[in-house]
Design a protein around this motif. Structure first.
Motif, PDB file in Angstrom:
ATOM      1  N   TRP A 128     -69.852 -61.719 -45.177  1.00 49.96           N
ATOM      2  CA  TRP A 128     -68.656 -61.345 -46.187  1.00 49.96           C
ATOM      3  C   TRP A 128     -67.454 -61.694 -45.656  1.00 49.96           C
ATOM      4  N   SER A 129     -67.260 -61.637 -44.230  1.00 51.53           N
ATOM      5  CA  SER A 129     -65.751 -62.088 -43.854  1.00 51.53           C
ATOM      6  C   SER A 129     -65.732 -63.738 -44.012  1.00 51.53           C
ATOM      7  N   ASP A 130     -66.514 -64.369 -43.831  1.00 52.88           N
ATOM      8  CA  ASP A 130     -66.593 -65.792 -44.211  1.00 52.88           C
ATOM      9  C   ASP A 130     -66.166 -65.932 -45.500  1.00 52.88           C
ATOM     10  N   ILE A 131     -66.843 -65.336 -46.376  1.00 55.19           N
ATOM     11  CA  ILE A 131     -66.563 -65.706 -47.673  1.00 55.19           C
ATOM     12  C   ILE A 131     -65.160 -65.314 -48.366  1.00 55.19           C
ATOM     13  N   CYS A 132     -64.759 -64.202 -47.658  1.00 55.96           N
ATOM     14  CA  CYS A 132     -63.325 -63.524 -47.799  1.00 55.96           C
ATOM     15  C   CYS A 132     -62.167 -64.595 -47.276  1.00 55.96           C
ATOM     16  N   ALA A 133     -62.550 -65.267 -46.206  1.00 56.45           N
ATOM     17  CA  ALA A 133     -61.640 -66.052 -45.464  1.00 56.45           C
ATOM     18  C   ALA A 133     -61.191 -67.344 -46.159  1.00 56.45           C
ATOM     19  N   LEU A 134     -62.295 -67.730 -47.339  1.00 61.73           N
ATOM     20  CA  LEU A 134     -61.770 -68.922 -48.117  1.00 61.73           C
ATOM     21  C   LEU A 134     -60.597 -68.684 -49.064  1.00 61.73           C
ATOM     22  N   PRO A 135     -60.647 -67.697 -49.847  1.00 59.82           N
ATOM     23  CA  PRO A 135     -59.340 -67.358 -50.397  1.00 59.82           C
ATOM     24  C   PRO A 135     -58.104 -66.878 -49.571  1.00 59.82           C
ATOM     25  N   ILE A 136     -58.492 -66.363 -48.506  1.00 64.38           N
ATOM     26  CA  ILE A 136     -57.261 -65.785 -47.751  1.00 64.38           C
ATOM     27  C   ILE A 136     -56.669 -66.833 -47.172  1.00 64.38           C
ATOM     28  N   GLY A 137     -57.478 -68.079 -46.833  1.00 62.91           N
ATOM     29  CA  GLY A 137     -56.876 -68.989 -46.230  1.00 62.91           C
ATOM     30  C   GLY A 137     -55.960 -69.807 -47.200  1.00 62.91           C
ATOM     31  N   LEU A 138     -56.488 -70.045 -48.340  1.00 59.89           N
ATOM     32  CA  LEU A 138     -55.894 -70.763 -49.277  1.00 59.89           C
ATOM     33  C   LEU A 138     -54.547 -70.094 -49.698  1.00 59.89           C
ATOM     34  N   ILE A 139     -54.701 -68.592 -50.011  1.00 59.41           N
ATOM     35  CA  ILE A 139     -53.213 -68.062 -50.459  1.00 59.41           C
ATOM     36  C   ILE A 139     -52.570 -68.000 -49.365  1.00 59.41           C
ATOM     37  N   THR A 140     -52.873 -67.763 -48.087  1.00 64.14           N
ATOM     38  CA  THR A 140     -51.921 -68.019 -46.758  1.00 64.14           C
ATOM     39  C   THR A 140     -51.250 -69.151 -46.919  1.00 64.14           C
ATOM     40  N   ALA A 141     -51.761 -70.338 -47.340  1.00 65.17           N
ATOM     41  CA  ALA A 141     -51.212 -71.625 -47.339  1.00 65.17           C
ATOM     42  C   ALA A 141     -50.082 -71.689 -48.563  1.00 65.17           C
ATOM     43  N   LEU A 142     -50.574 -70.982 -49.495  1.00 67.76           N
ATOM     44  CA  LEU A 142     -49.697 -71.050 -50.759  1.00 67.76           C
ATOM     45  C   LEU A 142     -48.560 -70.362 -50.593  1.00 67.76           C
ATOM     46  N   VAL A 143     -48.520 -69.293 -49.790  1.00 66.60           N
ATOM     47  CA  VAL A 143     -47.396 -68.545 -49.490  1.00 66.60           C
ATOM     48  C   VAL A 143     -46.507 -69.205 -48.444  1.00 66.60           C
ATOM     49  N   GLU A 144     -47.134 -69.853 -47.624  1.00 68.67           N
ATOM     50  CA  GLU A 144     -46.315 -70.692 -46.488  1.00 68.67           C
ATOM     51  C   GLU A 144     -45.469 -71.778 -47.356  1.00 68.67           C
ATOM     52  N   GLN A 145     -46.230 -72.442 -48.332  1.00 66.69           N
ATOM     53  CA  GLN A 145     -45.590 -73.394 -49.335  1.00 66.69           C
ATOM     54  C   GLN A 145     -44.410 -72.662 -49.889  1.00 66.69           C
ATOM     55  N   ALA A 146     -44.545 -71.734 -50.534  1.00 67.43           N
ATOM     56  CA  ALA A 146     -43.603 -70.808 -51.207  1.00 67.43           C
ATOM     57  C   ALA A 146     -42.388 -70.517 -50.651  1.00 67.43           C
ATOM     58  N   GLN A 147     -42.593 -70.221 -49.278  1.00 70.47           N
ATOM     59  CA  GLN A 147     -41.657 -69.776 -48.289  1.00 70.47           C
ATOM     60  C   GLN A 147     -40.712 -70.914 -47.852  1.00 70.47           C
ATOM     61  N   LYS A 148     -41.288 -72.040 -48.096  1.00 72.48           N
ATOM     62  CA  LYS A 148     -40.238 -73.331 -47.656  1.00 72.48           C
ATOM     63  C   LYS A 148     -39.615 -73.558 -49.217  1.00 72.48           C
ATOM     64  N   GLN A 149     -40.047 -73.058 -50.263  1.00 71.69           N
ATOM     65  CA  GLN A 149     -39.103 -73.106 -51.452  1.00 71.69           C
ATOM     66  C   GLN A 149     -38.064 -71.640 -51.420  1.00 71.69           C
ATOM     67  N   GLY A 150     -38.087 -70.963 -50.582  1.00 68.30           N
ATOM     68  CA  GLY A 150     -37.290 -69.857 -50.534  1.00 68.30           C
ATOM     69  C   GLY A 150     -37.884 -68.447 -50.989  1.00 68.30           C
ATOM     70  N   PHE A 151     -39.123 -68.476 -51.279  1.00 72.13           N
ATOM     71  CA  PHE A 151     -39.533 -67.327 -51.749  1.00 72.13           C
ATOM     72  C   PHE A 151     -40.381 -66.606 -50.630  1.00 72.13           C
ATOM     73  N   SER A 152     -40.367 -65.485 -50.809  1.00 65.27           N
ATOM     74  CA  SER A 152     -41.150 -64.420 -49.887  1.00 65.27           C
ATOM     75  C   SER A 152     -40.819 -64.693 -48.442  1.00 65.27           C
ATOM     76  N   ALA A 153     -39.448 -64.831 -48.042  1.00 65.48           N
ATOM     77  CA  ALA A 153     -39.075 -65.559 -46.920  1.00 65.48           C
ATOM     78  C   ALA A 153     -39.178 -64.617 -45.639  1.00 65.48           C
ATOM     79  N   ASP A 154     -39.253 -63.390 -45.886  1.00 64.62           N
ATOM     80  CA  ASP A 154     -39.289 -62.204 -44.692  1.00 64.62           C
ATOM     81  C   ASP A 154     -40.825 -61.823 -44.736  1.00 64.62           C
ATOM     82  N   SER A 155     -41.733 -62.181 -45.551  1.00 63.71           N
ATOM     83  CA  SER A 155     -42.764 -61.564 -45.514  1.00 63.71           C
ATOM     84  C   SER A 155     -43.981 -62.483 -44.786  1.00 63.71           C
ATOM     85  N   ASP A 156     -45.014 -61.462 -44.268  1.00 61.21           N
ATOM     86  CA  ASP A 156     -45.983 -62.232 -43.471  1.00 61.21           C
ATOM     87  C   ASP A 156     -46.901 -62.832 -44.243  1.00 61.21           C
TER      88      ASP A 156
END
Length: 208
Positions: A128-156
Motif C-alpha cells: 500500500w505504501s508503494d502504491i501511494c508513493a506513485l502519486p505522492i512522488g508525482l505531486i511532489t515533483a509538480l509542487v516543486e515545479q510550481a515553486q519555481k514559478q513562484g507558487f507555494s513558495a514557503d510550503s513543504d
C-alpha cells in the motif's frame, strides 16, 4: 512485496470461470470490504461452489495479491499523464485528478482490498505504501515545479503531496464505495481538479 502473476489458464472455460469469480469478488468487496468478505460470499455471488474458487486461488489474500500485480502497472501508467510536457497548470491539475479518480473507478475492489489488508499485514502495508508513493512522488515533483514559478513558495512540497493524496483517496472511496453507477464522474473530477489547482497554484486568482 513480490508477487508473480499466475500463468494464463489453458482453456476458455477456465478463463471464463476465473473472470466470473474475479467479477463477483470485486462486487462483494466493493460492498463489504475485503476483511468482511468470505470465500463463500464470493462463490455465491459468482453462482459457483467454494471448491471452484479454490481451483483458481489458494485464499482470498492470494487473489488480492494477483490483483495487485495487474493493478500496479495500470496505476503507474495513469499517474504519468499529469507529468506530460507542455501542459498548462490547470490542464496538469485536471489530468492528475482524472488519473486518481479513474484508477479508483476501475480498480476500487483492488484498492479497498490492499488498503484494508494493510491494516493487518506488514506485507500488504508495504505494498500500500508503494502504491501511494506513485502519486505522492508525482505531486511532489509538480509542487516543486510550481515553486519555481513562484507558487507555494514557503510550503513543504512532499507534505502537500501527502495531504492531497490522502484527500484524493478518501474522496474517491467515499463517492464510489456505495452506488457508484449514479456518481457523476465529470463533476467529481472537476471538483478534485479545482482543489488540486488551488492548493498548488494558490497565488493565481482564477482558473483559466
Amino acid at each position: 512485496m513480490t508477487v508473480q502473476p499466475r500463468e494464463q489458464l489453458p482453456t476458455v472455460r477456465g478463463r471464463q470461470t476465473q473472470a466470473a469469480i474475479d467479477a463477483a469478488a470485486r462486487a462483494v468487496i466493493a460492498r463489504k470490504g475485503i476483511l468482511a468478505t468470505t470465500v463463500a460470499d464470493i462463490a455465491s455471488e459468482a453462482g459457483k461452489s467454494t471448491a471452484s474458487f479454490y481451483n483458481y486461488y489458494d485464499s482470498k489474500e492470494a487473489m488480492v495479491r494477483e490483483w495487485a500485480v495487474r493493478f500496479r502497472d495500470e496505476a503507474r501508467e495513469r499517474s504519468l499523464a499529469a507529468a506530460e510536457p507542455g501542459l498548462s497548470n490547470w490542464e496538469r491539475s485536471q489530468k492528475a485528478a482524472a488519473a486518481h479518480w479513474n484508477t479508483y473507478r476501475h480498480r476500487l475492489a483492488e484498492i479497498i482490498s490492499v488498503s484494508q489488508m494493510a491494516m493487518i499485514s506488514d506485507d500488504f502495508a508495504e505494498y500500500w505504501s508503494d502504491i501511494c508513493a506513485l502519486p505522492i512522488g508525482l505531486i511532489t515533483a509538480l509542487v516543486e515545479q510550481a515553486q519555481k514559478q513562484g507558487f507555494s513558495a514557503d510550503s513543504d512540497a512532499r507534505l502537500i503531496a501527502v495531504a492531497l493524496v490522502s484527500m484524493l483517496n478518501q474522496f474517491c472511496y467515499t463517492q464510489l464505495s456505495g452506488s457508484a453507477e449514479s456518481v457523476d464522474d465529470a463533476a467529481c473530477i472537476k471538483t478534485l481538479a479545482e482543489i488540486f489547482y488551488r492548493t498548488i497554484y494558490h497565488r493565481e486568482a482564477h482558473t483559466p
